[in-house]
Design a protein around this motif. Structure first.
Motif, PDB file in Angstrom:
ATOM      1  N   LEU A   1       0.841  -1.199   0.000  1.00 17.28           N
ATOM      2  CA  LEU A   1       0.000   0.000   0.000  1.00 17.28           C
ATOM      3  C   LEU A   1       0.878   1.252   0.000  1.00 17.28           C
ATOM      4  O   LEU A   1       1.050   1.903   1.020  1.00 17.28           O
ATOM      5  N   PRO A   2       1.426   1.610  -1.155  1.00 20.05           N
ATOM      6  CA  PRO A   2       2.328   2.772  -1.167  1.00 20.05           C
ATOM      7  C   PRO A   2       1.632   4.099  -0.895  1.00 20.05           C
ATOM      8  O   PRO A   2       2.237   5.007  -0.387  1.00 20.05           O
ATOM      9  N   ALA A   3       0.344   4.211  -1.220  1.00 24.20           N
ATOM     10  CA  ALA A   3      -0.352   5.471  -0.967  1.00 24.20           C
ATOM     11  C   ALA A   3      -1.820   5.191  -0.658  1.00 24.20           C
ATOM     12  O   ALA A   3      -2.481   4.440  -1.370  1.00 24.20           O
ATOM     13  N   CYS A   4      -2.316   5.777   0.428  1.00 22.10           N
ATOM     14  CA  CYS A   4      -3.729   5.639   0.738  1.00 22.10           C
ATOM     15  C   CYS A   4      -4.191   6.889   1.480  1.00 22.10           C
ATOM     16  O   CYS A   4      -3.391   7.603   2.084  1.00 22.10           O
ATOM     17  N   ALA A   5      -5.469   7.144   1.391  1.00 23.11           N
ATOM     18  CA  ALA A   5      -6.041   8.312   2.054  1.00 23.11           C
ATOM     19  C   ALA A   5      -7.395   7.928   2.634  1.00 23.11           C
ATOM     20  O   ALA A   5      -8.150   7.141   2.049  1.00 23.11           O
ATOM     21  N   PHE A   6      -7.688   8.472   3.788  1.00 19.89           N
ATOM     22  CA  PHE A   6      -8.970   8.226   4.443  1.00 19.89           C
ATOM     23  C   PHE A   6      -9.652   9.583   4.581  1.00 19.89           C
ATOM     24  O   PHE A   6      -9.071  10.520   5.120  1.00 19.89           O
ATOM     25  N   LEU A   7     -10.867   9.689   4.062  1.00 19.42           N
ATOM     26  CA  LEU A   7     -11.553  10.971   4.128  1.00 19.42           C
ATOM     27  C   LEU A   7     -13.029  10.784   4.449  1.00 19.42           C
ATOM     28  O   LEU A   7     -13.582   9.703   4.323  1.00 19.42           O
ATOM     29  N   GLU A   8     -13.625  11.872   4.883  1.00 18.12           N
ATOM     30  CA  GLU A   8     -15.041  11.884   5.238  1.00 18.12           C
ATOM     31  C   GLU A   8     -15.724  12.924   4.357  1.00 18.12           C
ATOM     32  O   GLU A   8     -15.196  14.017   4.124  1.00 18.12           O
ATOM     33  N   THR A   9     -16.893  12.578   3.861  1.00 16.16           N
ATOM     34  CA  THR A   9     -17.629  13.512   3.019  1.00 16.16           C
ATOM     35  C   THR A   9     -19.116  13.448   3.369  1.00 16.16           C
ATOM     36  O   THR A   9     -19.589  12.467   3.928  1.00 16.16           O
ATOM     37  N   VAL A  10     -19.829  14.513   3.021  1.00 15.54           N
ATOM     38  CA  VAL A  10     -21.267  14.564   3.251  1.00 15.54           C
ATOM     39  C   VAL A  10     -21.936  14.689   1.883  1.00 15.54           C
ATOM     40  O   VAL A  10     -21.576  15.534   1.071  1.00 15.54           O
ATOM     41  N   THR A  11     -22.908  13.821   1.630  1.00 12.64           N
ATOM     42  CA  THR A  11     -23.601  13.843   0.343  1.00 12.64           C
ATOM     43  C   THR A  11     -24.628  14.975   0.328  1.00 12.64           C
ATOM     44  O   THR A  11     -24.873  15.632   1.342  1.00 12.64           O
ATOM     45  N   LEU A  12     -25.253  15.203  -0.833  1.00 16.77           N
ATOM     46  CA  LEU A  12     -26.268  16.246  -0.961  1.00 16.77           C
ATOM     47  C   LEU A  12     -27.481  15.966  -0.073  1.00 16.77           C
ATOM     48  O   LEU A  12     -28.173  16.892   0.346  1.00 16.77           O
ATOM     49  N   THR A  13     -27.723  14.691   0.244  1.00 17.49           N
ATOM     50  CA  THR A  13     -28.853  14.354   1.106  1.00 17.49           C
ATOM     51  C   THR A  13     -28.502  14.475   2.589  1.00 17.49           C
ATOM     52  O   THR A  13     -29.352  14.246   3.449  1.00 17.49           O
ATOM     53  N   GLY A  14     -27.255  14.779   2.883  1.00 17.13           N
ATOM     54  CA  GLY A  14     -26.827  14.932   4.267  1.00 17.13           C
ATOM     55  C   GLY A  14     -26.246  13.673   4.879  1.00 17.13           C
ATOM     56  O   GLY A  14     -25.882  13.670   6.060  1.00 17.13           O
ATOM     57  N   ALA A  15     -26.167  12.601   4.113  1.00 20.78           N
ATOM     58  CA  ALA A  15     -25.587  11.360   4.636  1.00 20.78           C
ATOM     59  C   ALA A  15     -24.067  11.502   4.736  1.00 20.78           C
ATOM     60  O   ALA A  15     -23.425  12.054   3.848  1.00 20.78           O
ATOM     61  N   ARG A  16     -23.526  11.020   5.810  1.00 12.50           N
ATOM     62  CA  ARG A  16     -22.078  11.090   6.016  1.00 12.50           C
ATOM     63  C   ARG A  16     -21.454   9.796   5.478  1.00 12.50           C
ATOM     64  O   ARG A  16     -21.916   8.703   5.783  1.00 12.50           O
TER      65      ARG A  16
END
Length: 116
Positions: A88-103
């Motif tokens: 796993l030379p590169a990985c990223a963990f992120l959080e986003t919120v959709t247009l409906t408000g779901a995380r």
């Protein structure tokens, strides 16, 4: 023999002591395979043709001060990432919120083409 007395105990009775080579082998197996329990060590000894009681491995580990398998093999998150660094030379963990408000949580992994 008077009533209520026990016969003299035979000094040669009982289980013979475990030979040093088996002690060293058990400790080596556990050092090289920290996730193995004493039961797994016993199975491996049987596969090698060494016949010992199932609890012998546990007694050896206990006498040597070696912790039980779950405490020995606990891997930290940093240790896991170090062991997987090549895969796993590169990985990223992120959080986003959709247009409906779901995380949503996203783990993105980027690997070199020759490792796919």
């Amino acid at each position: 023999m008077p009533v209520g007395t026990l016969p003299a105990r035979n000094a040669s009775a009982g289980r013979p002591p475990t030979v040093r080579s088996i002690w060293l082998l058990v400790l080596r197996l556990v050092r090289e395979n920290p996730g193995w329990s004493y039961r797994r060590v016993h199975s491996e000894l049987l596969a090698l043709g060494i016949k010992v009681a199932p609890a012998t491995g546990g007694e050896i580990l206990n006498d040597a001060g070696v912790d039980p398998a779950p405490e020995r093999s606990a891997t930290t998150w940093a240790g896991f990432l170090r062991s997987q660094a090549e895969a796993l030379p590169a990985c990223a963990f992120l959080e986003t919120v959709t247009l409906t408000g779901a995380r949503m949580y996203v783990l993105a992994v980027i690997s070199a083409p020759d490792r796919l």
